[in-house]
Design a protein around this motif. Structure first.
Motif, PDB file in Angstrom:
ATOM      1  N   SER A  82       0.801  -1.217   0.000  1.00  0.00           N
ATOM      2  CA  SER A  82       0.000   0.000   0.000  1.00  0.00           C
ATOM      3  C   SER A  82       0.837   1.271   0.000  1.00  0.00           C
ATOM      4  O   SER A  82       0.286   2.367   0.148  1.00  0.00           O
ATOM      5  CB  SER A  82      -0.916   0.010   1.233  1.00  0.00           C
ATOM      6  N   LEU A 232       5.954  11.532  10.046  1.00  0.00           N
ATOM      7  CA  LEU A 232       4.613  10.967  10.169  1.00  0.00           C
ATOM      8  C   LEU A 232       3.573  12.063  10.348  1.00  0.00           C
ATOM      9  O   LEU A 232       2.437  11.941   9.865  1.00  0.00           O
ATOM     10  CB  LEU A 232       4.565   9.998  11.353  1.00  0.00           C
ATOM     11  N   PRO A 237       0.699   9.455   3.569  1.00  0.00           N
ATOM     12  CA  PRO A 237       1.146   8.094   3.235  1.00  0.00           C
ATOM     13  C   PRO A 237       1.557   7.934   1.775  1.00  0.00           C
ATOM     14  O   PRO A 237       2.281   6.987   1.444  1.00  0.00           O
ATOM     15  CB  PRO A 237      -0.081   7.233   3.562  1.00  0.00           C
ATOM     16  N   SER A 247       6.598   1.466   8.704  1.00  0.00           N
ATOM     17  CA  SER A 247       5.493   1.433   9.659  1.00  0.00           C
ATOM     18  C   SER A 247       4.170   1.149   8.969  1.00  0.00           C
ATOM     19  O   SER A 247       3.325   0.423   9.504  1.00  0.00           O
ATOM     20  CB  SER A 247       5.416   2.768  10.404  1.00  0.00           C
ATOM     21  N   THR A 248       3.990   1.686   7.776  1.00  0.00           N
ATOM     22  CA  THR A 248       2.766   1.412   7.022  1.00  0.00           C
ATOM     23  C   THR A 248       2.674  -0.054   6.628  1.00  0.00           C
ATOM     24  O   THR A 248       1.596  -0.652   6.655  1.00  0.00           O
ATOM     25  CB  THR A 248       2.717   2.301   5.767  1.00  0.00           C
ATOM     26  N   ALA A 250       3.699  -2.474   8.350  1.00  0.00           N
ATOM     27  CA  ALA A 250       3.384  -3.240   9.555  1.00  0.00           C
ATOM     28  C   ALA A 250       2.025  -2.911  10.141  1.00  0.00           C
ATOM     29  O   ALA A 250       1.678  -3.422  11.213  1.00  0.00           O
ATOM     30  CB  ALA A 250       4.464  -3.001  10.611  1.00  0.00           C
ATOM     31  N   SER A 251       1.246  -2.051   9.490  1.00  0.00           N
ATOM     32  CA  SER A 251      -0.017  -1.594  10.063  1.00  0.00           C
ATOM     33  C   SER A 251      -1.234  -2.301   9.495  1.00  0.00           C
ATOM     34  O   SER A 251      -2.356  -1.903   9.764  1.00  0.00           O
ATOM     35  CB  SER A 251      -0.170  -0.086   9.853  1.00  0.00           C
ATOM     36  N   GLY A 252      -1.035  -3.330   8.686  1.00  0.00           N
ATOM     37  CA  GLY A 252      -2.165  -4.040   8.109  1.00  0.00           C
ATOM     38  C   GLY A 252      -2.860  -4.929   9.124  1.00  0.00           C
ATOM     39  O   GLY A 252      -2.364  -5.190  10.225  1.00  0.00           O
ATOM     40  N   TYR A 253      -4.046  -5.410   8.755  1.00  0.00           N
ATOM     41  CA  TYR A 253      -4.795  -6.296   9.645  1.00  0.00           C
ATOM     42  C   TYR A 253      -4.038  -7.604   9.845  1.00  0.00           C
ATOM     43  O   TYR A 253      -3.984  -8.146  10.942  1.00  0.00           O
ATOM     44  CB  TYR A 253      -6.188  -6.563   9.057  1.00  0.00           C
ATOM     45  N   GLN A 255      -0.324  -8.915   9.472  1.00  0.00           N
ATOM     46  CA  GLN A 255       1.027  -8.381   9.291  1.00  0.00           C
ATOM     47  C   GLN A 255       1.912  -9.403   8.605  1.00  0.00           C
ATOM     48  O   GLN A 255       2.021 -10.551   9.059  1.00  0.00           O
ATOM     49  CB  GLN A 255       1.624  -7.979  10.640  1.00  0.00           C
ATOM     50  N   TYR A 257       5.369 -10.161   8.301  1.00  0.00           N
ATOM     51  CA  TYR A 257       6.651  -9.824   8.922  1.00  0.00           C
ATOM     52  C   TYR A 257       7.814 -10.015   7.962  1.00  0.00           C
ATOM     53  O   TYR A 257       8.820  -9.305   8.061  1.00  0.00           O
ATOM     54  CB  TYR A 257       6.862 -10.662  10.181  1.00  0.00           C
ATOM     55  N   VAL A 260       7.906  -6.818   6.063  1.00  0.00           N
ATOM     56  CA  VAL A 260       8.351  -5.716   6.924  1.00  0.00           C
ATOM     57  C   VAL A 260       9.857  -5.783   7.162  1.00  0.00           C
ATOM     58  O   VAL A 260      10.570  -4.770   7.058  1.00  0.00           O
ATOM     59  CB  VAL A 260       7.591  -5.745   8.263  1.00  0.00           C
TER      60      VAL A 260
END
Length: 293
Positions: A82, A232, A237, A247-248, A250-253, A255, A257, A260
């Motif tokens: 994203s 931020l 974004p 950080s974006t 890692a912010s999904g429903y 994750q 890893y 990331v």
């Protein structure tokens, strides 16, 4: 008293020889500390080279896999994530380079003024500059954001660059280095040769402060590259820096890893390049200081 003074150099030589001889335990301890420091980076690389199941695998996966290039392709594929990681890398490189160059130049300029130029109120002004380091950065976020809104810089890179063009720590560091490294006789000789203040700074001060400039540049680049909070706040974004982009990710429903940590590994590479470029100047400055001492 004379006997004690005669024994003092002998004791110093004995202590010097004692500290110069490093036993096997010292090397074992250093190897353990180095391994413990490097393991998080190595494990991040290991997870980045596997799929997402490697994070929860038992026993833990400790060897690299074959999914690294696939994860890198996913990271830079706008259809998979994203956020545009290419844009984030470019933004962070531009911001960190601009801030580093400005901080080194303006810190050397101000440090030269505080160290070698006589003007009224210099001590009070220097104490004021040092005092600004005691103010928490978070106290200035709201007024600084309002100022960025008035300038129309929100969601633009100049909102990240402009507030960081000068560093109080850099000014103090340069001032202290110039006081000890540049003798007044050298500046007087340059003035006798016809150099004005600007030429003294350019031809005398800048070459002399090259080692500490490398240290300040490295610290500033790392700090700016790793900055997360202020980008931020002022960037969207769609136009992030690297830390905001990671950080974006890692912010999904759910994750991912592996993705990331792939972004984390990629974001570390520019820091390694900068250290390799500036490390020679840093080590050279340390060696010159050791020989001088």
């Amino acid at each position: 008293m004379a006997t004690a003074e005669a024994r003092l150099p002998r004791r110093r030589r004995h202590l010097g020889r004692r500290f110069q001889r490093a036993g096997p335990a010292t090397y074992v301890f250093l190897l353990v500390v180095a391994a413990a420091s490097m393991f998080p980076l190595y494990w991040s690389f290991v997870v980045a080279s596997h799929d997402n199941s490697a994070v929860a695998a038992y026993p833990p996966v400790l060897t690299p896999g074959g999914e690294l290039w696939h994860n890198i392709g996913r990271l830079f594929n706008s259809g998979e994530v994203s956020v545009s990681f290419w844009t984030a890398l470019f933004n962070s490189t531009l911001v960190a380079a601009a801030v580093t160059a400005a901080v080194v130049f303006f810190s050397a300029l101000a440090g030269f003024a505080f160290a070698k130029l006589q003007f009224r109120g210099s001590k009070v002004l220097l104490l004021t500059v040092i005092g600004t380091m005691l103010v928490p950065v978070q106290l200035g976020v709201i007024p600084l954001y309002i100022e960025m809104v008035h300038f129309g810089w929100v969601n633009h890179l100049q909102a990240v660059i402009a507030p960081n063009l000068v560093s109080a720590f850099g000014v103090f560091l340069m001032r202290q280095y110039i006081v000890g490294a540049v003798p007044n006789e050298l500046i007087d000789a340059a003035r006798v040769d016809g150099c004005q203040t600007a030429r003294v700074f350019w031809h005398v001060i800048l070459p002399a402060v090259r080692p500490v400039a490398a240290v300040l540049g490295l610290l500033t680049f790392m700090t700016t590259w790793n900055d997360f909070f202020w980008p931020l706040v002022v960037l969207s974004p769609r136009n992030p820096t690297v830390q905001v982009a990671v950080s974006t990710l890692a912010s999904g429903y759910v994750q991912d890893y592996a993705l990331v940590l792939t972004g984390t590994c990629i974001s570390i590479l520019p820091l390694l390049v900068v250290f390799l470029v500036l490390g020679r100047h840093i080590i050279g400055g340390i060696m010159r200081g050791a020989v001088k001492g």
